[in-house]
Motif scaffolding. Structure first.
Motif, PDB file in Angstrom:
ATOM      1  N   ALA A 154       0.818  -1.216   0.000  1.00 53.16           N
ATOM      2  CA  ALA A 154       0.000   0.000   0.000  1.00 53.16           C
ATOM      3  C   ALA A 154       0.852   1.266   0.000  1.00 53.16           C
ATOM      4  O   ALA A 154       1.964   1.281   0.529  1.00 53.16           O
ATOM      5  CB  ALA A 154      -0.908   0.001   1.226  1.00 53.16           C
ATOM      6  N   PRO A 155       0.312   2.353  -0.580  1.00 56.50           N
ATOM      7  CA  PRO A 155       0.988   3.657  -0.445  1.00 56.50           C
ATOM      8  C   PRO A 155       0.756   4.195   0.960  1.00 56.50           C
ATOM      9  O   PRO A 155      -0.368   4.172   1.479  1.00 56.50           O
ATOM     10  CB  PRO A 155       0.281   4.520  -1.495  1.00 56.50           C
ATOM     11  CG  PRO A 155      -1.082   3.911  -1.640  1.00 56.50           C
ATOM     12  CD  PRO A 155      -0.911   2.438  -1.398  1.00 56.50           C
ATOM     13  N   VAL A 156       1.814   4.670   1.604  1.00 58.48           N
ATOM     14  CA  VAL A 156       1.706   5.182   2.973  1.00 58.48           C
ATOM     15  C   VAL A 156       2.470   6.494   3.084  1.00 58.48           C
ATOM     16  O   VAL A 156       3.533   6.667   2.481  1.00 58.48           O
ATOM     17  CB  VAL A 156       2.238   4.167   4.008  1.00 58.48           C
ATOM     18  CG1 VAL A 156       1.355   2.922   4.031  1.00 58.48           C
ATOM     19  CG2 VAL A 156       3.693   3.782   3.721  1.00 58.48           C
ATOM     20  N   ALA A 157       1.925   7.426   3.861  1.00 54.99           N
ATOM     21  CA  ALA A 157       2.578   8.712   4.097  1.00 54.99           C
ATOM     22  C   ALA A 157       3.383   8.630   5.390  1.00 54.99           C
ATOM     23  O   ALA A 157       2.881   8.132   6.404  1.00 54.99           O
ATOM     24  CB  ALA A 157       1.538   9.820   4.185  1.00 54.99           C
ATOM     25  N   MET A 177       5.728  -1.710   1.086  1.00 52.46           N
ATOM     26  CA  MET A 177       4.870  -0.525   1.048  1.00 52.46           C
ATOM     27  C   MET A 177       5.506   0.554   0.181  1.00 52.46           C
ATOM     28  O   MET A 177       6.716   0.585  -0.014  1.00 52.46           O
ATOM     29  CB  MET A 177       4.640  -0.012   2.469  1.00 52.46           C
ATOM     30  CG  MET A 177       3.818  -0.946   3.329  1.00 52.46           C
ATOM     31  SD  MET A 177       3.490  -0.321   5.012  1.00 52.46           S
ATOM     32  CE  MET A 177       5.107  -0.492   5.768  1.00 52.46           C
ATOM     33  N   ARG A 178       4.673   1.432  -0.354  1.00 53.96           N
ATOM     34  CA  ARG A 178       5.146   2.521  -1.205  1.00 53.96           C
ATOM     35  C   ARG A 178       5.132   3.806  -0.381  1.00 53.96           C
ATOM     36  O   ARG A 178       4.096   4.230   0.097  1.00 53.96           O
ATOM     37  CB  ARG A 178       4.255   2.661  -2.436  1.00 53.96           C
ATOM     38  CG  ARG A 178       4.437   1.500  -3.425  1.00 53.96           C
ATOM     39  CD  ARG A 178       3.421   1.550  -4.534  1.00 53.96           C
ATOM     40  NE  ARG A 178       2.116   1.021  -4.119  1.00 53.96           N
ATOM     41  CZ  ARG A 178       0.954   1.444  -4.603  1.00 53.96           C
ATOM     42  NH1 ARG A 178       0.916   2.428  -5.477  1.00 53.96           N
ATOM     43  NH2 ARG A 178      -0.167   0.889  -4.193  1.00 53.96           N
ATOM     44  N   TYR A 179       6.309   4.423  -0.207  1.00 53.37           N
ATOM     45  CA  TYR A 179       6.479   5.513   0.737  1.00 53.37           C
ATOM     46  C   TYR A 179       6.224   6.874   0.106  1.00 53.37           C
ATOM     47  O   TYR A 179       6.678   7.161  -1.002  1.00 53.37           O
ATOM     48  CB  TYR A 179       7.895   5.518   1.316  1.00 53.37           C
ATOM     49  CG  TYR A 179       8.387   4.159   1.740  1.00 53.37           C
ATOM     50  CD1 TYR A 179       7.695   3.397   2.679  1.00 53.37           C
ATOM     51  CD2 TYR A 179       9.545   3.614   1.196  1.00 53.37           C
ATOM     52  CE1 TYR A 179       8.151   2.157   3.069  1.00 53.37           C
ATOM     53  CE2 TYR A 179      10.010   2.378   1.575  1.00 53.37           C
ATOM     54  CZ  TYR A 179       9.299   1.647   2.503  1.00 53.37           C
ATOM     55  OH  TYR A 179       9.749   0.408   2.878  1.00 53.37           O
ATOM     56  N   ILE A 180       5.518   7.720   0.843  1.00 52.14           N
ATOM     57  CA  ILE A 180       5.330   9.123   0.483  1.00 52.14           C
ATOM     58  C   ILE A 180       5.827   9.939   1.679  1.00 52.14           C
ATOM     59  O   ILE A 180       5.157  10.013   2.710  1.00 52.14           O
ATOM     60  CB  ILE A 180       3.849   9.454   0.205  1.00 52.14           C
ATOM     61  CG1 ILE A 180       3.267   8.517  -0.858  1.00 52.14           C
ATOM     62  CG2 ILE A 180       3.703  10.912  -0.227  1.00 52.14           C
ATOM     63  CD1 ILE A 180       1.748   8.619  -0.988  1.00 52.14           C
ATOM     64  N   LYS A 191      -3.271  13.367   2.703  1.00 51.08           N
ATOM     65  CA  LYS A 191      -3.002  12.286   1.748  1.00 51.08           C
ATOM     66  C   LYS A 191      -3.965  11.122   1.977  1.00 51.08           C
ATOM     67  O   LYS A 191      -4.458  10.501   1.025  1.00 51.08           O
ATOM     68  CB  LYS A 191      -1.559  11.793   1.895  1.00 51.08           C
ATOM     69  CG  LYS A 191      -0.488  12.787   1.475  1.00 51.08           C
ATOM     70  CD  LYS A 191      -0.405  12.945  -0.019  1.00 51.08           C
ATOM     71  CE  LYS A 191       0.762  13.844  -0.416  1.00 51.08           C
ATOM     72  NZ  LYS A 191       0.773  14.104  -1.885  1.00 51.08           N
ATOM     73  N   HIS A 196      -4.801   9.135  -1.470  1.00 50.81           N
ATOM     74  CA  HIS A 196      -3.467   8.977  -2.057  1.00 50.81           C
ATOM     75  C   HIS A 196      -2.580   8.063  -1.209  1.00 50.81           C
ATOM     76  O   HIS A 196      -1.597   7.512  -1.704  1.00 50.81           O
ATOM     77  CB  HIS A 196      -2.788  10.342  -2.221  1.00 50.81           C
ATOM     78  CG  HIS A 196      -3.540  11.268  -3.116  1.00 50.81           C
ATOM     79  ND1 HIS A 196      -3.523  12.646  -2.999  1.00 50.81           N
ATOM     80  CD2 HIS A 196      -4.373  11.015  -4.160  1.00 50.81           C
ATOM     81  CE1 HIS A 196      -4.282  13.191  -3.913  1.00 50.81           C
ATOM     82  NE2 HIS A 196      -4.814  12.229  -4.630  1.00 50.81           N
ATOM     83  N   ALA A 197      -2.911   7.950   0.074  1.00 60.23           N
ATOM     84  CA  ALA A 197      -2.194   7.051   0.990  1.00 60.23           C
ATOM     85  C   ALA A 197      -3.231   6.282   1.784  1.00 60.23           C
ATOM     86  O   ALA A 197      -4.257   6.838   2.190  1.00 60.23           O
ATOM     87  CB  ALA A 197      -1.282   7.842   1.918  1.00 60.23           C
ATOM     88  N   TYR A 198      -2.968   5.007   2.022  1.00 54.31           N
ATOM     89  CA  TYR A 198      -3.904   4.194   2.804  1.00 54.31           C
ATOM     90  C   TYR A 198      -3.710   4.395   4.303  1.00 54.31           C
ATOM     91  O   TYR A 198      -4.595   4.052   5.085  1.00 54.31           O
ATOM     92  CB  TYR A 198      -3.735   2.715   2.454  1.00 54.31           C
ATOM     93  CG  TYR A 198      -4.259   2.331   1.093  1.00 54.31           C
ATOM     94  CD1 TYR A 198      -4.786   3.275   0.220  1.00 54.31           C
ATOM     95  CD2 TYR A 198      -4.226   1.009   0.666  1.00 54.31           C
ATOM     96  CE1 TYR A 198      -5.262   2.927  -1.031  1.00 54.31           C
ATOM     97  CE2 TYR A 198      -4.698   0.645  -0.589  1.00 54.31           C
ATOM     98  CZ  TYR A 198      -5.218   1.609  -1.431  1.00 54.31           C
ATOM     99  OH  TYR A 198      -5.697   1.259  -2.664  1.00 54.31           O
TER     100      TYR A 198
END
Length: 316
Positions: A154-157, A177-180, A191, A196-198
């Motif tokens: 998952a995208p995470v902030a 995980m996909r980092y923001i 986000k 945009h972030a889970y």
């Protein structure tokens, strides 16, 4: 008369400028005491410093150096922009691997714990399923993140020290995980609300200031940390009545007050700070101070790191 008016106008303009200089994070030029690296104004580490200043009754010269938080404090100490600072033990251990100055820091006192807050959408996220017959719109389903283990891929902030912690955890867990990386809790929460972030990962002592200000109408909630973990971490519950979250499991890591290794007069100043904290701990626990002090039973709580030698301050 005109001269008096001109002088008054100059003074009026100078007052806000002076306040702005004190707000920018740099210690005052006249600071001849200990420079303490904390974090953003109004957040956990900065609030602990404010408590220290109050119980010291300003008898001890202490200057606050605002930073981005625990991870940034290590850099600030490394480049000698601060004398002591508050950091989480996991970041200290990791950053010491590549920085000899960080490796040489000494623990003055064990403090409260920081908690990893996993902020996610209370209303869930909508996902469209596979197209039907290859062309028709797929079924839409809503899912809610209730626990850490549901964030695989998952995208995470990530905010502040969470930028290092979560990456290290992800290496162990293999969640990919996909980092923001973002600069503030507010940006991370936006986000999440925008989809945009889970989840937004943010670290602070309990209670977390920004999380405490949320309401049940904010659209945000907290997910459980449900992954087995080992030292230097532990898992403990906390609650936030303001968003209707009770006994959620959170990852905890020990905070420590660290110092650069001094050989001159600052050694005595650090010792005096430690002695003041020892003396005032009952007041910090009983009085109107941050709840984090109530977690502390001893400043000597064991951590796997070299300790500051408790040298009595030199008499002037």
């Amino acid at each position: 008369m005109k001269n008096h008016l001109l002088i008054g106008l100059i003074c009026a303009l100078a007052i806000p400028a002076a306040h702005a200089a004190r707000m920018d994070g740099a210690p005052p030029a006249a600071c001849d005491g200990l420079k303490v690296a904390t974090g953003p104004a109004g957040k956990g580490y900065s609030k602990l410093f404010a408590d220290m200043l109050r119980v010291s009754k300003h008898a001890m010269p202490l200057c606050e150096v605002h930073t981005d938080g625990g991870l940034d404090n290590l850099t600030t100490l490394s480049v000698k922009k601060a004398d002591v600072g508050i950091v989480p033990i996991d970041a200290l251990t990791k950053m010491a691997e590549g920085d000899a100055s960080v490796a040489g820091l000494l623990v003055v006192a064990s403090l409260n714990s920081n908690y990893l807050h996993i902020v996610t959408s209370a209303n869930g996220f909508s996902l469209e399923g596979p197209k039907k017959f290859g062309v028709l719109k797929g079924d839409t389903r809503t899912f809610r993140i209730a626990k850490m283990s549901e964030l695989r891929g998952a995208p995470v902030a990530l905010v502040g020290s969470a930028q290092l912690m979560v990456r290290q955890l992800d290496k162990v867990l293999g969640y990919n995980m996909r980092y923001i990386d973002v600069d503030s809790d507010e940006a991370a929460f936006k986000k999440v609300l925008a989809g945009h972030a889970y989840a937004a990962f943010t670290i602070a002592g309990w209670p977390h200031g920004q999380v405490s200000r949320l309401t049940q109408g904010s659209g945000l909630t907290l997910a459980n940390f449900d992954v087995p973990i080992s030292s230097p971490y532990s898992v403990r519950p906390f609650s936030y009545k303001n968003i209707g979250v009770y006994n959620v499991q959170a990852l905890a890591v020990q905070n420590v007050l660290v110092t650069r290794p001094f050989s001159g007069s600052k050694t005595g100043e650090v010792a005096a700070l430690r002695q003041m904290l020892e003396r005032e701990l009952p007041e910090l626990k009983d009085g109107d101070y941050e709840p984090g002090w109530n977690e502390i039973n001893s400043f000597d709580r064991e951590v796997k790191w070299a300790r500051f030698a408790r040298v009595a301050p030199k008499r002037k």
